[in-house]
Write a protein that holds these residues in place. Structure first.
Motif: not given
Length: 173
Positions: A64-73
């Protein structure tokens, strides 16, 4: 983002699973104590509870805070590992039956469990903990939480496994 919502649901499901474990552990503790079981290694238990709670909180906060993306791989294979870790954990719970616990409790006179995953590895539940500890955060790119939990958990498991082995030796010597 949609993936953030699904990740939050995943962490919520893992938290519910942890609560189910605590219910099983409480029931099993009563069973063990009624049969003369002795708890050892209780000094590190509160730290373990805080660490595992921190894992779940860290997963959410970092995403939430570091805005980590979801990377499918990365995310999908890590999700598969999380599911595998849960399956291994419940296989351990099933193999140990009423002797499984989140605490270290040994009932004198009972033989060591050598079936199920215990025929393959001495401490399979801790394999599940290690895998889940890095995989759950990495499902959604929370690499800092994965790294921190892994390092701190390695120290905790060193203490925990030593205490568990000592307790088992004390009744199986």
């Amino acid at each position: 983002m949609v993936t953030d919502v699904w990740y939050t649901v995943l962490i919520g499901l893992v938290a519910l699973e942890r609560l189910a474990e605590l219910v099983v552990a409480k029931r099993n503790l009563a069973w063990s104590l009624a049969r003369g079981g002795r708890e050892t290694g209780f000094g590190h238990y509160p730290f373990m509870v805080v660490l595992h709670t921190g894992l779940l909180a860290g997963c959410l906060l970092e995403v939430w805070l570091a805005d980590r993306p979801f990377t499918a791989a990365l995310g999908w294979p890590m999700l598969a590992l999380v599911v595998a870790a849960q399956a291994l954990r419940w296989w351990c719970i099933r193999a140990l039956g009423p002797r499984w616990n989140t605490r270290i409790v040994v009932v004198p006179g009972l033989p060591l469990v050598t079936g199920g995953p215990y025929r393959l590895v001495p401490h399979p539940n801790y394999v599940a903990v290690v895998v889940e500890g890095f995989a759950l955060p990495l499902v959604h790119g929370a690499w800092l939480t994965a790294a921190m939990f892994t390092v701190v958990n390695a120290g905790l498991l060193t203490v925990r496994i030593r205490a568990e082995n000592d307790a088992l030796r004390s009744v199986h010597a």
